[in-house]
Design an enzyme around this catalytic site. Structure first.
Site, PDB file in Angstrom:
ATOM      1  N   ASP A 154       0.860  -1.186   0.000  1.00 52.30           N
ATOM      2  CA  ASP A 154       0.000   0.000   0.000  1.00 52.30           C
ATOM      3  C   ASP A 154       0.890   1.227   0.000  1.00 52.30           C
ATOM      4  O   ASP A 154       1.936   1.236   0.632  1.00 52.30           O
ATOM      5  CB  ASP A 154      -0.867   0.007   1.269  1.00 52.30           C
ATOM      6  N   ASP A 170      -9.190  -6.270   2.739  1.00 48.84           N
ATOM      7  CA  ASP A 170      -7.947  -6.883   2.247  1.00 48.84           C
ATOM      8  C   ASP A 170      -7.979  -8.404   2.375  1.00 48.84           C
ATOM      9  O   ASP A 170      -7.162  -9.089   1.774  1.00 48.84           O
ATOM     10  CB  ASP A 170      -6.747  -6.383   3.056  1.00 48.84           C
ATOM     11  N   ASP A 172     -11.145  21.277  10.597  1.00 49.15           N
ATOM     12  CA  ASP A 172     -10.831  20.077   9.806  1.00 49.15           C
ATOM     13  C   ASP A 172      -9.878  19.183  10.586  1.00 49.15           C
ATOM     14  O   ASP A 172      -8.731  19.533  10.818  1.00 49.15           O
ATOM     15  CB  ASP A 172     -10.199  20.540   8.483  1.00 49.15           C
ATOM     16  N   GLU A 175     -21.100  13.460  -0.531  1.00 49.76           N
ATOM     17  CA  GLU A 175     -21.880  14.087  -1.601  1.00 49.76           C
ATOM     18  C   GLU A 175     -21.249  15.382  -2.094  1.00 49.76           C
ATOM     19  O   GLU A 175     -21.039  15.569  -3.282  1.00 49.76           O
ATOM     20  CB  GLU A 175     -23.304  14.392  -1.118  1.00 49.76           C
ATOM     21  N   ARG A 198     -18.235  16.565  -1.255  1.00 48.49           N
ATOM     22  CA  ARG A 198     -16.801  16.351  -1.423  1.00 48.49           C
ATOM     23  C   ARG A 198     -15.995  17.621  -1.223  1.00 48.49           C
ATOM     24  O   ARG A 198     -15.035  17.892  -1.948  1.00 48.49           O
ATOM     25  CB  ARG A 198     -16.528  15.705  -2.783  1.00 48.49           C
TER      26      ARG A 198
END
Lengths: 566, 683
Positions: B312, B525, B349, B381, B383
């Site tokens: 990853d 995974d 944020d 929605e 974003r």
């Protein structure tokens, strides 16, 4: 440099020079590409059609082996009956008798397995009919069997190989029509022009310079002598084999016969390179095999050239080398070279008597058959070598930290089991056989096999089983071997020593072909490098050769040390 | 745990335990599993009979009593040495396991009984061993988690240092990929309800403990193949030695039983035969020392063969999350003003990206606040996220390029071209553009960049030299992914990856015959982990991921795979080199023993005694002694493993062939000669 040595080197170089284009040709034949002999195709098609064979039908490895064993079984029965009854059949101008059952058993097997251990003498033991329809026939088909088995393994080694590995009968037939027959034809013509007989008259009578009359055996020999070498068979028309002046008249024919016997074994190595498009791997294998051959050849050349100290001690000059048991027209070096090529490959024809070789040479001849993988017999040499590759790949794969893989296929327990068993088989057959005969002889020396007591007698017994197990066919001829004990025991050794080492590699290759192909990466161990070549060489020397060390010590090495170090 | 790995190979208590085990392992029923050493045991037994016979009958034909006794003693020693090698490897594994087990000794657990004695959901304190799969227990700050489980309610900070050695506490919470907890770790804050996921004695640690203790250790396919080869060698030498008897009889050379058995024991590959199982156990032990728990020895071996490695991006190749690296306002706006807007929009944020914006703003961000802010949270929605203040008069939004474009275009504003170009430029350089708008007008763009972990490129180079292809998996767009892939030095990447993309990639590579390894932690995974040939689950991952993989990394370190690959390779290399060494030794042993066998009756064979050993007895004894002591000498190598160097397969073969092949030929010549000089004083 002396002329004799130049002769030896020239012979070898010519062989290699011929083998490379010939190998390319062989690869083309089996790839189905255009070749010079394509005009034979309609004939082949007709033969296959006549036998009800569809050459397009692909066979898996088991079907190949079944086909191979089945036709060999048929030949054995045919040959056995023919030899048993030859005395009362036609084409018998010298009135030779039929063979005893045990000798027929041994002879039929011996020629079927490409060994040609001859417990008889050609002049008195066979008729022209059996020489041609049994002996020469088997010499062709046994060589073709070896080539065909090898081609099956080549097919399995291809990158995209799967279940289908070609059609056995198609491959077998092409080995005969495209390889063995045409080349034998050329060889036979060369021999005829140099004095080898090829007619059907019986014995000729000549008067020698001393005024004696001598009966000289003849017959349609040239063709048989050609395939005897080309197919690494080795069984001679005459008892004295290629030491006989009619079987090997001069130095030229000597060279031709030496080239002929090594030609296919070396050509097949190059054929593999062209066929699989792995030329580098072919060169490495050729290098290792040549190194192995030289390891045996050089001491032999030195020993034979230096002569015999025991004879020198008697006041006889050994300046020309050891000449006991050798033909003056060939000399010690050409004889030494012959004795090594004939033992490393499985021919077993002789142009000098190995029984009379120096002890070092005897050791090397034995080792040539004990390793049995330096060039080796027609097709089967590379099959033997294949087993050693598998073992070398396994050990060296571990050494670089990867699950071992060969040509993109993983080698696991099942393949190792087969490879180990086959590697084990050779010492088993030779040592156990020699142990039994030693035991019997020690208990009752009156069986009278041995004309030479002591170490040399032991070498003779060891040599006989080694020659049988390696399907070589040469002998330390001091041994009285035409009796039921030797005929039967070597007969079984011959069969096991022939077919198991064919079955093993074909099975391994077939199983590997069915596995998933893993493309090479930087971590993959490459098998076409010099390092891997040396690894394989070491595996052959330590595993195959060293197992025989104690036996060799009691035979030729004891002789050697008694000759030089007392 | 980390302290463990620095301890010496032979600790006192381990050695005494191993010594005891060496004798217990002499039991033929156990020995028969190792065919090479079993034949040595038979030989030893025969020698015992011979020695006793000589003692009773004073028969001199078999050599002196002292000589036979010496041979018997050395053969017994050979067996004990081989057993010791296995026993010490097991003891080390056990000690390692024990230290793991200590972390999970009986701890009290607060079991929640749905129907209690007095109330519903009554809490009862029980011992951890009484917990069954499906039980639910409660953990509060200060509790040690009694067993493996999955959080079903709550969130807690947990100290996992007991098993990972990592002192920073981690957060675990119900739902999602971070819900799994491990027994032995400690809750530092908050309260969680945990559902037990394993029966007692069946957790990963328990399984691993059983494996290293040898109880359930099965031979790996490769080990089986090698055992077959070694058994084959043994058979060859049985044939060689048995047939030697009639040969010698023919040559009128009596061979003593002691000499014949010595020859046999020296020739068979006792060195590798004795060390084989120790090597296997040590391999798993090494994995454990690297804090990786393997479900089987086979997984470690397979790791050495890996062709493709899926990693990853986030957390493996790059440090955690993206960071803001630049502010680019529109032309008519000052930078300070733009930064102010950015900071305001990020105040609430909580995402790492948002925090990094404030971080990058530095001083400009301090003490910035507005009255009556209305924070707009990020939703799938819209974003985008942002802030409204001044009673809704000022509206700042930041978000992906197309999300903001929608907002501005809807309001009838044009998306400024310079910003469009900047957005493209940022994306091409591997960054992520975050467009900011104020009152539906674009005011600039923030550049977010991935920070590639230091040293990761070197690790990928090393993998490439091993022949392992590295593949980066990321949710980024192909442009960004390509840039990072090149910068980090990975060979390939999967961009905009969905969970099934991983699976498909693995299947595709496997169809080409390649072995694929991957690391993962999330439940999504799990299928790919199961499909991969080597699936390493993070210990912090979900239970499903751990079940699906065949290894668990206690450190949660995604680059750990590199170490696992090396451990796997070391395991095979150690086997291969010791096999080579063992077989190469035979050359010298032949030259020591074979002349000694026959020299009495064939004096000329002195010429073959190239080591000039003193007498037949001393020659044979020296060879057998060498054969025995080489085993303990090589035990450290077997346990530590032969070093792997990523120098390419052929170069590695050459190197190992020189050291262990050529060395294996030469060393015994020297060793046997030296021993003979000593033994020659007595025999």
């Amino acid at each position: 440099m002396n002329t004799e040595l130049i002769g030896v080197i020239a012979t070898f170089l010519i062989t290699v020079a011929l083998a490379i284009p010939f190998g390319k040709y062989i690869a083309r034949v089996f790839k189905g590409e255009k070749t010079l002999l394509d005009f034979l195709a309609p004939l082949e098609t007709r033969i296959l059609k006549l036998c009800g064979i569809d050459p397009g039908r692909q066979m898996n490895w088991k079907q190949h082996l079944l086909a191979l064993l089945a036709i060999n079984m048929l030949w054995f029965v045919y040959a056995f009956i023919m030899l048993l009854t030859q005395g009362s059949l036609f084409l018998n101008p010298d009135g030779n008798p039929s063979m005893s059952p045990d000798l027929s058993f041994n002879t039929a097997i011996s020629f079927m397995v490409n060994c040609n251990l001859q417990h008889y003498s050609g002049e008195t033991g066979l008729t022209y009919l059996t020489q041609l329809a049994v002996i020469t026939f088997l010499q062709f088909v046994s060589a073709a069997t070896g080539i065909a088995a090898l081609i099956v393994v080549f097919n399995a080694m291809r990158e995209k190989a799967t279940e289908g590995l070609g059609n056995f009968f198609d491959i077998f037939l092409k080995s005969l029509t495209r390889i063995l027959l045409p080349v034998s034809f050329i060889l036979a013509i060369i021999l005829v022009f140099n004095g080898t007989p090829a007619g059907f008259e019986g014995k000729d009578t000549i008067t020698t310079l001393q005024g004696d009359t001598v009966q000289v055996s003849r017959g349609p020999a040239a063709g048989m002598i050609a395939i005897k070498h080309l197919g690494t068979n080795g069984g001679g028309w005459f008892g004295a084999n290629s030491a006989h002046p009619l079987e090997n008249p001069n130095y030229l024919t000597n060279m031709v016969e030496m080239i002929a016997q090594v030609l296919i074994p070396i050509a097949l190595i190059f054929a593999m390179g062209f066929y699989l498009n792995r030329k580098k791997m072919a060169y490495v294998i050729f290098g290792v095999m040549t190194l192995g051959m030289l390891t045996l050849l050089i001491p032999t050349l030195i020993a034979e050239s230096n002569g015999n100290p025991a004879i020198a001690h008697m006041g006889i000059s050994q300046a020309t080398g050891s000449m006991e048991g050798k033909e003056v027209r060939f000399g010690p070096k050409a004889s030494a070279y012959w004795s090594i090529v004939t033992t490393v490959i499985s021919t077993g024809s002789v142009n000098s008597m190995h029984d009379s070789s120096m002890p070092v040479s005897g050791t090397m001849q034995l080792l040539g058959m004990m390793t049995n993988a330096f060039y080796g017999g027609c097709g089967v040499g590379i099959l033997n070598y294949y087993i050693f590759i598998i073992i070398a790949v396994f050990i060296s794969g571990l050494m670089v930290g990867r699950t071992p893989e060969f040509l993109g296929r993983k080698i696991e327990a099942r393949e190792m089991k087969i490879a180990t068993l086959i590697a084990l088989l050779h010492p088993f057959l030779i040592l156990v056989g020699t142990a039994i005969s030693s035991f019997v002889y020690t208990k009752d020396p009156s069986v009278g096999w041995l004309n030479n007591p002591g170490y040399h007698g032991f070498s003779e017994m060891l040599y006989e089983y080694t020659s049988s197990a390696a399907n070589n066919g040469s002998g330390f001829e001091g041994l009285g071997d035409n009796n039921w004990f030797w005929n039967i025991t070597t007969g079984f050794v011959l069969i096991l020593g022939r077919f198991l080492p064919i079955i093993g590699p074909v099975a391994i290759a077939g199983i590997l072909a069915n596995k998933k192909y893993v493309p090479e990466s930087a971590g993959t161990l490459r098998t076409d490098t010099g390092t891997f070549g040396i690894m394989t060489y070491a595996v052959i020397m330590i595993i195959a050769a060293l197992a025989f060390f104690p036996a060799l010590v009691l035979g030729p090495l004891a002789e050697y040390f008694n000759l030089y170090h007392v | 745990m980390n302290a463990m790995s620095n301890k010496s190979l032979f600790q006192k208590e381990l050695v005494s335990e191993a010594l005891k085990q060496s004798f217990i392992k002499l039991n033929p029923q156990r020995m028969i599993k190792n065919p090479v050493m079993f034949t040595v045991e038979i030989g030893t037994f025969v020698m015992l009979i011979v020695t006793v016979y000589i003692l009773i009958n004073h028969d001199a034909s078999q050599g002196s009593f002292a000589y036979n006794l010496c041979i018997l003693f050395i053969l017994l020693l050979t067996l004990l040495f081989a057993n010791f090698a296995e026993a010490i490897a097991e003891a080390r594994g056990k000690a390692q396991a024990e230290s793991l087990r200590k972390t999970r000794e009986e701890t009290p657990a607060k079991l929640i009984q749905p129907v209690g004695e007095l109330y519903l959901n009554e809490i009862k304190t029980v011992s951890s061993s009484e917990l069954r799969k499906g039980d639910v227990f409660l953990c509060v700050a200060g509790d040690t988690i009694p067993t493996d489980g999955e959080i079903i309610e709550g969130l807690a900070t947990i100290d996992e240092s007991a098993i990972t050695g990592e002192s920073a506490p981690v957060i675990r919470e119900a739902g999602g990929d971070k819900s799994s907890v491990t027994g032995g770790t400690k809750v530092l804050s908050d309260k969680i309800k945990v559902k037990v996921t394993t029966e007692p004695g069946e957790s990963f640690l328990d399984k691993m403990i059983a494996l290293v203790e040898g109880a359930s250790r099965q031979k790996t396919p490769n080990e089986i193949a090698l055992t077959i080869l070694l058994a084959g060698f043994t058979l060859v030498f049985i044939i060689v030695c048995v047939t030697l008897k009639p040969f010698a009889d023919y040559a009128n050379t009596p061979i003593t039983i002691a000499a014949l058995i010595s020859l046999f024991v020296c020739l068979i590959p006792t060195t590798i035969g004795g060390l084989l199982s120790a090597i296997g156990i040590a391999g798993m032990d090494r994995a454990l020392r690297a804090n990786v728990i393997t479900k089987s020895g086979k997984a470690v071996e397979t790791a050495g063969d890996i062709d493709v490695l899926l990693l990853d991006k986030t957390g493996t190749i790059t440090i955690g999350n993206r960071k803001a690296t630049g502010f680019f306002p529109v032309q008519d706006l000052g930078e300070a003003q733009f930064i102010k807007a950015c900071v305001l929009s990020s105040l609430a944020d909580e995402t790492p990206e948002g925090k990094s914006i404030i971080e990058l703003a530095g001083n400009a961000a301090s003490n910035l606040s507005v009255e009556n802010p209305l924070y707009i949270k990020f939703t799938a929605e819209t974003r985008c996220s942002g802030i409204d203040y001044d009673g809704g008069k000022t509206r700042i939004r930041k978000g992906a390029f197309d999300a903001i474009r929608n907002i501005t275009e809807k309001a009838g504003h044009e998306f400024p071209l310079p910003i469009k170009l900047k957005v493209k430029e940022i994306a091409e350089n591997g960054g992520t553009p975050l467009v900011v708008s104020q009152n539906e007008k674009v005011i600039g763009v923030i550049e977010l960049q991935d920070i590639i972990k230091p040293g990761i490129k070197e690790r990928f180079d090393r993998l490439r030299k091993m022949g392992v292809k590295t593949v980066m998996v990321t949710g980024d767009n192909p442009l960004t992914a390509k840039f990072i892939a090149e910068k980090a030095g990975v060979d390939d990447f999967i961009a905009e990856a969905k969970p099934e993309d991983k699976m498909n990639y693995i299947k595709k590579e496997q169809q080409l015959g390649k072995l694929v390894a991957m690391m993962g932690d999330g439940t999504n995974d799990a299928p790919a982990l199961a499909q991969a040939d080597v699936g390493v689950a993070m210990n912090s991952g979900t239970q499903a991921a751990k079940e699906a993989g065949n290894m668990v990394d206690l450190d949660n370190d995604p680059t750990k795979l590199i170490e696992i690959v090396e451990i796997g390779k070391q395991l095979l290399i150690t086997r291969g080199t010791l096999t080579t060494f063992s077989i190469a030794n035979d050359v010298a042993k032949y030259f020591a023993i074979v002349p000694a066998l026959f020299i009495a009756s064939i004096p000329a064979l002195q010429g073959l005694n190239i080591m000039r050993l003193k007498s037949p007895e001393s020659a044979i004894l020296s060879a057998v002694i060498f054969n025995a002591i080489i085993i303990p000498i090589l035990i450290p190598l077997a346990l530590r493993g032969v070093e792997y160097k990523p120098i390419g397969a052929s170069a590695l073969l050459r190197r190992n062939l020189l050291i262990y092949g050529l060395g294996g030929v030469i060393v015994p010549f020297i060793g046997i000669k030296l021993i003979d000089m000593l033994v020659g004083l007595f025999f």
